[in-house]
Design a protein around this motif. Sequence first.
Motif, PDB file in Angstrom:
ATOM      1  N   ALA A 127     -22.363  95.933 -25.532  1.00 16.43           N
ATOM      2  CA  ALA A 127     -22.088  95.796 -23.707  1.00 16.43           C
ATOM      3  C   ALA A 127     -20.800  95.953 -23.189  1.00 16.43           C
ATOM      4  CB  ALA A 127     -22.489  94.681 -24.357  1.00 16.43           C
ATOM      5  N   ILE A 132     -23.894  92.386 -21.334  1.00 25.13           N
ATOM      6  CA  ILE A 132     -24.711  91.637 -21.584  1.00 25.13           C
ATOM      7  C   ILE A 132     -26.024  90.293 -21.757  1.00 25.13           C
ATOM      8  CG2 ILE A 132     -23.664  89.748 -21.144  1.00 25.13           C
ATOM      9  CD1 ILE A 132     -23.713  90.922 -25.091  1.00 25.13           C
ATOM     10  N   LEU A 151     -22.530  93.858 -32.623  1.00 26.18           N
ATOM     11  CA  LEU A 151     -22.360  92.574 -31.358  1.00 26.18           C
ATOM     12  C   LEU A 151     -20.927  94.273 -30.984  1.00 26.18           C
ATOM     13  CD1 LEU A 151     -23.377  93.151 -28.460  1.00 26.18           C
ATOM     14  CD2 LEU A 151     -22.256  90.720 -28.403  1.00 26.18           C
ATOM     15  N   TYR A 153     -18.614  94.056 -27.577  1.00 26.72           N
ATOM     16  CA  TYR A 153     -18.768  93.682 -26.319  1.00 26.72           C
ATOM     17  C   TYR A 153     -17.462  93.593 -25.188  1.00 26.72           C
ATOM     18  CZ  TYR A 153     -19.314  90.492 -22.606  1.00 26.72           C
ATOM     19  OH  TYR A 153     -20.062  89.139 -21.402  1.00 26.72           O
ATOM     20  N   ALA A 164     -19.190  84.991 -23.502  1.00 22.57           N
ATOM     21  CA  ALA A 164     -18.132  85.596 -25.046  1.00 22.57           C
ATOM     22  C   ALA A 164     -18.192  84.588 -25.884  1.00 22.57           C
ATOM     23  CB  ALA A 164     -16.823  86.853 -24.604  1.00 22.57           C
ATOM     24  N   VAL A 177     -15.633  90.847 -29.756  1.00 27.00           N
ATOM     25  CA  VAL A 177     -14.785  90.981 -28.226  1.00 27.00           C
ATOM     26  C   VAL A 177     -14.047  91.909 -27.713  1.00 27.00           C
ATOM     27  CG1 VAL A 177     -14.351  89.832 -26.532  1.00 27.00           C
ATOM     28  CG2 VAL A 177     -16.271  88.546 -27.700  1.00 27.00           C
TER      29      VAL A 177
END
Length: 329
Positions: A127, A132, A151, A153, A164, A177
């Motif tokens: 993402a 997202i 994931l 991101y 997040a 993240v």
Amino acid sequence: MATPPPTLPPGDRGSTATTSLLVTGRAEVADGVVALTLARPDGGRLPDWTPGAHIDLVLPHGPVRQYSLCGDRWDAHSYRVAVLREAGGRGGSAFLHDRVREGDRLGLGGPRNNFALAPAREYHFVAGGIGITPLLPMIAQADMLGLPWRLLYGGRTRASMAFAGELARDHGSRVRVVPEDEHGRPDLAGWLPEPSSGAKVYACGPVGLLAATRAACEDWPPGQVRTERFAAADGTAGAGVAGFEVELRRSRTTFTVGPDQPLLRALAEAGVHVLSSCRQGLCGTCETTVLDGVPDHRDSILDEADRAAGDRMFVCVSRARSERLVLDL
């Protein structure tokens, strides 16, 4: 025959040409991102949807905008979308940020899904920023099925990355993240595993991120990498250098589309109104079945297999490679 695109009278906040939705919740979920919760005014059931789906929101002054559904798909009575304020946009996101409050009404179109979650043994989600949103229900679906997923991101800053915090809190090491101001751009090649026929990659975000994902997945089997963009691909346009003939099988009508004439406009001039929204080959509203001929696909929706099949097209931007197209209209 499809109906014309929905419009609303200027300033009319209470009536729509589609189902009317009531804004029942509004929350700032990141810098420049507002989440809206929507329900029917009578509290009734909303149309079902699947992960990756989006809806049209018809604004009170007429414009139609598409937003991915990012709430609980098992909640039959409310939808949630998240809207990024786009500084260089056409005004729709600014209106939703500045003018829309709880108790206001918006029109609904859809839901539709051009980014459906296909079965796989494991998922790798990528993402970028507001990208997202369609991935949230996919993560929930993979979790519900007990399937492995992860994931990556990325975003400009941690404060700008909607959801997040809760993703990292709820899912731990499965979520990476990567705010650009802290860590630079995500290392896609280093994060992605070796190609696997049992895995699928789903990516959504800015054009640059999607191009990088495609490049990093160059050796993956066909059909294992799916992307969705929020801006039209370079080169999409409604007109082209050559004219072509169109036959409408059900309408028993034949006409010529001029070199600089969008197919959607030519259809309207022939008296056939195809429902459309984004007019950029992004939302899928104007999907039309092709019975004969070879489409010149200029959308940002179909993958290579769909394009090769040639049995459907998005008439807002696509044209013809053959001298003649036969459409199921």
